[in-house]
Design an enzyme around this catalytic site. Sequence first.
Site, PDB file in Angstrom:
ATOM      1  N   ASP A  39       0.831  -1.213   0.000  1.00  0.00           N
ATOM      2  CA  ASP A  39       0.000   0.000   0.000  1.00  0.00           C
ATOM      3  C   ASP A  39       0.865   1.263   0.000  1.00  0.00           C
ATOM      4  OD1 ASP A  39      -2.414   1.330  -0.020  1.00  0.00           O
ATOM      5  OD2 ASP A  39      -2.626   1.338   2.166  1.00  0.00           O
ATOM      6  N   ARG A  43       0.151   7.773  -2.232  1.00  0.00           N
ATOM      7  CA  ARG A  43       0.699   8.763  -1.288  1.00  0.00           C
ATOM      8  C   ARG A  43       2.162   9.053  -1.582  1.00  0.00           C
ATOM      9  NH1 ARG A  43      -1.771   5.708   3.731  1.00  0.00           N
ATOM     10  NH2 ARG A  43      -2.190   4.232   2.038  1.00  0.00           N
ATOM     11  N   ARG A  52      -0.481   9.418  -9.773  1.00  0.00           N
ATOM     12  CA  ARG A  52      -0.666   8.113  -9.112  1.00  0.00           C
ATOM     13  C   ARG A  52      -0.058   6.999  -9.968  1.00  0.00           C
ATOM     14  NH1 ARG A  52      -3.929   7.624  -4.852  1.00  0.00           N
ATOM     15  NH2 ARG A  52      -4.363   5.461  -5.401  1.00  0.00           N
ATOM     16  N   ASN A  87     -10.927  -2.669  -5.454  1.00  0.00           N
ATOM     17  CA  ASN A  87     -10.192  -1.642  -6.198  1.00  0.00           C
ATOM     18  C   ASN A  87     -10.854  -1.258  -7.527  1.00  0.00           C
ATOM     19  OD1 ASN A  87      -6.937  -2.791  -5.009  1.00  0.00           O
ATOM     20  ND2 ASN A  87      -8.115  -1.033  -4.296  1.00  0.00           N
ATOM     21  N   LEU A 214      -6.633  -4.842   7.520  1.00  0.00           N
ATOM     22  CA  LEU A 214      -6.358  -6.005   6.671  1.00  0.00           C
ATOM     23  C   LEU A 214      -6.860  -5.820   5.240  1.00  0.00           C
ATOM     24  CD1 LEU A 214      -7.386  -8.834   9.190  1.00  0.00           C
ATOM     25  CD2 LEU A 214      -5.149  -7.739   8.924  1.00  0.00           C
TER      26      LEU A 214
HETATM   27  C1  IPE Z   1      -5.249  -2.743  -0.288  1.00  0.00           C
HETATM   28  O1  IPE Z   1      -5.011  -1.399  -0.383  1.00  0.00           O
HETATM   29  C2  IPE Z   1      -5.199  -3.365  -1.660  1.00  0.00           C
HETATM   30  C3  IPE Z   1      -3.889  -3.403  -2.284  1.00  0.00           C
HETATM   31  C4  IPE Z   1      -2.748  -3.008  -1.780  1.00  0.00           C
HETATM   32  C5  IPE Z   1      -3.863  -3.963  -3.616  1.00  0.00           C
HETATM   33  P1  IPE Z   1      -6.196  -0.322  -0.529  1.00  0.00           P
HETATM   34  O2  IPE Z   1      -5.507   0.988  -0.708  1.00  0.00           O
HETATM   35  O3  IPE Z   1      -7.132  -0.744  -1.580  1.00  0.00           O
HETATM   36  O4  IPE Z   1      -6.907  -0.438   0.886  1.00  0.00           O
HETATM   37  P2  IPE Z   1      -7.853   0.570   1.652  1.00  0.00           P
HETATM   38  O5  IPE Z   1      -8.891   1.041   0.661  1.00  0.00           O
HETATM   39  O6  IPE Z   1      -7.000   1.702   2.125  1.00  0.00           O
HETATM   40  O7  IPE Z   1      -8.405  -0.222   2.795  1.00  0.00           O
HETATM   41  C1  IPE Z   2      -1.534   0.340  -3.455  1.00  0.00           C
HETATM   42  O1  IPE Z   2      -1.329   1.699  -3.447  1.00  0.00           O
HETATM   43  C2  IPE Z   2      -1.713  -0.193  -4.861  1.00  0.00           C
HETATM   44  C3  IPE Z   2      -3.081  -0.627  -5.181  1.00  0.00           C
HETATM   45  C4  IPE Z   2      -4.108  -0.628  -4.395  1.00  0.00           C
HETATM   46  C5  IPE Z   2      -3.283  -1.090  -6.535  1.00  0.00           C
HETATM   47  P1  IPE Z   2      -2.547   2.715  -3.404  1.00  0.00           P
HETATM   48  O2  IPE Z   2      -2.910   3.068  -4.811  1.00  0.00           O
HETATM   49  O3  IPE Z   2      -3.656   2.189  -2.578  1.00  0.00           O
HETATM   50  O4  IPE Z   2      -1.863   3.966  -2.713  1.00  0.00           O
HETATM   51  P2  IPE Z   2      -2.541   4.939  -1.647  1.00  0.00           P
HETATM   52  O5  IPE Z   2      -3.087   4.086  -0.541  1.00  0.00           O
HETATM   53  O6  IPE Z   2      -3.616   5.685  -2.380  1.00  0.00           O
HETATM   54  O7  IPE Z   2      -1.419   5.822  -1.196  1.00  0.00           O
HETATM   55 MG    MG Z   3      -4.129   2.338  -0.595  1.00  0.00          MG
END
Ligand code: IPE
Ligand code: IPE
Ligand code: MG
Length: 263
Positions: A39, A43, A52, A87, A214
């Site tokens: 994750d 950010r 992104r 997602n 989680l």
């Molecule tokens: C979890 O991250 C899924 C992946 C890393 C692929 P998210 O960014 O989707 O999780 P939430 O929405 O913050 O719980």
């Molecule tokens: C995790 O990074 C990758 C996926 C969920 C595909 P994020 O895209 O969730 O990054 P943040 O949480 O927005 O920083």
């Molecule tokens: Mg995320």
Amino acid sequence: MWKHIFGGGKSTANPQEQPSAIDSIDRTNIPRHVAVVMDGNGRWAKARGLSRSAGHEAGARTLKRIVRAASDMGIEVLTVYAFSTENWKRPPMEVDFLMRLFDSFLQREIEELHAEHVRLRFIGRRDRFGDRFLRRMREAEDLMAGNTGMRFNVAANYGGQDEILRAARSLAARAAAGELSPEEIDEECFSNALDTAGDPPVDLFIRTSGDLRLSNFLLWQSAYAELFFTDTHWPDFTPEELASAVNDFAGRNRRFGGLSADD
Ligand code: IPE
Ligand code: IPE
Ligand code: MG
């Protein structure tokens, strides 16, 4: 082995260098199965004024390094969360970008992973991917099916609840067809109906980027996992930090509901 990632090259360049966390790993107490919620790509990018998409690209480069590090450390199974069943709620442009990134990652990395005896498997639902990516997923799995190195599970269109429901439905169908009696459905039987069939339970569950949840990842498999949360955004996560998590794991007192020897 991917010795060029750490060890050899680095110590030749500077023989005086202190041993890194990787060198100090207790190889007798390595987690068999490590799960990672990768994750924080968004950010990481935002903090640098980048898109992104640039964050996801940087995340893919990190994944490449971490897969090699995990394999060199002797981890048996590495399962990473690439895309959740939730997602799809993201803007179509981001989803499209991620799908193209997965496809090109697979295309680029497959030969090297295979050469290193990694066994790649995708876990999750297969019903929303395009034909080309589906074909590539299957080809990669078939190519590496006989490999005896680290098992590398990529969770794509994966949700823990969805996986449990699919397993329950397939067992119910077998019971209804008279192939299985309900009494036979025990923990082992249920585990083997999950996408991770054959893998040991998760020992170490890592989540980057500071959120303490989680997010529907490996709910069944992580019943007794040790949790490791770090503020580091995924693109900045290093083999050294993976080694720190593994060392941290080695110091945990796992009781599995029982008592320790000294209790
Ligand atoms: C979890 O991250 C899924 C992946 C890393 C692929 P998210 O960014 O989707 O999780 P939430 O929405 O913050 O719980
Ligand atoms: C995790 O990074 C990758 C996926 C969920 C595909 P994020 O895209 O969730 O990054 P943040 O949480 O927005 O920083
Ligand atoms: Mg995320």
